[in-house]
Design an enzyme around this catalytic site. Structure first.
Site, short mmCIF file in Angstrom:
data_model
loop_
_atom_site.label_atom_id
_atom_site.label_comp_id
_atom_site.label_asym_id
_atom_site.label_seq_id
_atom_site.Cartn_x
_atom_site.Cartn_y
_atom_site.Cartn_z
N ARG A 30 0.75 -1.29 0.43
CA ARG A 30 0.28 -0.03 -0.48
C ARG A 30 0.71 1.21 0.49
NH1 ARG A 30 -3.98 -2.87 -1.64
NH2 ARG A 30 -5.01 -3.73 0.04
N GLU A 59 -0.53 8.46 -6.51
CA GLU A 59 0.70 7.69 -7.80
C GLU A 59 0.31 7.69 -8.17
OE1 GLU A 59 1.54 3.02 -7.12
OE2 GLU A 59 -0.71 2.99 -7.80
N HIS A 78 4.33 -0.52 -10.25
CA HIS A 78 3.60 -1.05 -9.28
C HIS A 78 3.04 -2.92 -10.50
CE1 HIS A 78 -0.84 -0.23 -7.21
NE2 HIS A 78 -0.41 -1.49 -7.53
#
Length: 115
Positions: A30, A59, A78
Site C-alpha cells: 500500500r 501514485e 506497480h
C-alpha cells in the site's frame, strides 16, 4: 497491510528513525503505508541504506518528488501484484534479478524509465 486510518503512514519519520542505517525499505503493498516525504529525508541523510517501492502515495509520484532523484531508491511501475501472463512474470523476474546483481556491483541498471 490493509488500507486504513491505522496503517496510513505506518512507516513515518519516527519509525524510519528507529531503523538501522543498513535497512532497506520495501513497499509492494500500500502506497500510503509509508510517508514518502519522510522516506526521502531518511535516504538523503543516509539514515537508511535504500528503498524499493512498487507503490507510492500519491501514485504516480509527482515528477518533482525527491525520491525520483534519490540514487538509493528504486521505483517500479506497480507490477508486484502478479496479475500478468506467465511469460511476463518470468521476464519481470529475470530483469529484476539481473538489476539486483547490477545494483550490488554498482553498475547502471537496465530498462530504466525516464520521468
Amino acid at each position: 497491510v490493509p488500507r486504513s486510518p491505522q496503517t496510513h503512514h505506518l512507516l513515518d519519520a519516527a519509525r524510519l528513525g528507529r531503523l538501522k542505517s543498513t535497512a532497506v525499505v520495501i513497499n509492494a503493498g500500500r502506497g500510503d503505508a509509508i510517508d514518502a516525504d519522510a522516506l526521502a529525508v531518511a535516504l538523503r541523510e543516509g539514515r537508511i541504506h535504500g528503498a524499493g517501492l512498487d507503490v507510492t502515495e500519491p501514485e504516480p509520484l509527482p515528477a518533482e518528488h525527491p525520491l525520483w532523484g534519490e540514487p538509493r531508491c528504486l521505483i517500479t511501475p506497480h507490477v508486484a501484484g502478479g496479475n500478468h501472463l506467465e511469460e511476463t512474470s518470468e521476464q519481470i523476474i529475470r530483469i529484476a534479478l539481473h538489476n539486483v546483481s547490477r545494483y550490488a556491483k554498482q553498475q547502471e541498471l537496465l530498462n530504466l524509465v525516464s520521468r
